[in-house]
Design an enzyme around this catalytic site. Structure first.
Site: not given
Ligand code: 2HA
Ligand code: ZN
Length: 272
Positions: A116, A139, A141, A169, A210
């Protein structure tokens, strides 16, 4: 040269990655982080002229020529970062033409940066235009945030309002709202380009089905955004099907904004 394994930026990133892993947001190789470093932070630990190898990315980022980033590696597991920073992290300097990166430290097993990377560099570029103190792109998940994208509309105003309405909040922490991108294949220049556009407007971007990417002036600040979005999404998922459920309505949200002296994203609260 000082021992880089003792550098505050390596230690702090390891601690945050451990914390994110423990939250269950970064299974296997899920997620990635990058931090813009000042040259004066880096130089006590590495020789800037000792390039290990060059790393390729798609796109051009001339505004970052000569800039340093600490960044997680592709295929690497968050759970291993603090145990072995040198294999799982890299420090890069962007080349003078902004078209590739010089690896100065890390990725010691021959690896490279996160898939990414284009999204990260695009996000840094756009957030820096808005806030010169911006430093971090993160980033992950987060389970409940991703779950919410399975059951909620992807309209970003509606998505944000649903989260704002869960606990007091949320609107205080992100009055500027949450951007939402429809599902698309990740890890390429296209999602990087579209995400960068969104980061002109938002510090938080949910990728439907995602994950979530946040930006901030520090790792702590970015982590704080992520956990607050996840808290709101957790509550939303718990209550959305309940009959007679309560909600923080627009009038209450406006009261919060007035009290905290914050301005919510224009037009996202209905006039009372
Ligand atoms: O690094 O999360 O979006 C793996 C991921 C790709
Ligand atoms: Zn990801």
């Amino acid at each position: 040269m000082k021992n880089i394994l003792k550098a505050p930026f390596i230690k702090e990133l390891g601690e945050i990655a451990d914390n994110m892993y423990r939250q269950g947001w970064n299974e296997r190789n899920g997620g990635n982080i990058s931090v813009l470093l000042d040259e004066k932070e880096v130089l006590p630990y590495i020789n800037k002229n000792k390039i290990i190898r060059d790393l390729e990315f798609k796109g051009e980022f001339p505004s970052f020529a000569g800039k340093y980033f600490l960044i997680t590696g592709t295929g690497k597991y968050f759970k291993n970062i603090s145990k072995n920073p040198e294999a799982n992290l890299g420090i890069i300097r962007i080349s003078d033409d902004g078209k590739n990166a010089h690896l100065l430290w890390g990725f010691s097993d021959g690896g490279t940066f996160t898939s990414e990377v284009a999204m990260h560099l695009g996000a840094h570029r756009e957030r820096l235009k808005i806030d010169p103190n911006h430093r971090v792109v993160m980033h992950a998940h987060p389970t409940c945030t991703v779950s919410m994208t399975h059951i909620h509309s992807w309209d970003e105003r509606e998505f944000t309002r649903s989260i704002w309405s869960t606990c007091t909040e949320c609107i205080v922490i992100f009055p500027d709202g949450i951007g939402v991108l429809p599902w698309m294949v990740s890890s390429g220049p296209e999602i990087g380009r579209i995400s960068a556009e969104k980061f002109k407007e938002f510090r938080i971007l949910v990728w439907a089905l995602h994950g979530c990417t946040v930006t901030g002036t520090s790792l702590d600040e970015a982590f704080g955004l992520l956990e607050t979005v996840e808290k709101g999404a957790t509550i939303y998922n718990n209550i959305w099907q309940c009959e007679n459920r309560k909600s923080i309505d627009d009038k209450m949200l406006m009261e919060i904004c007035k009290d905290f002296n914050i301005t919510p994203k224009e037009g996202w609260l209905n006039p009372q």
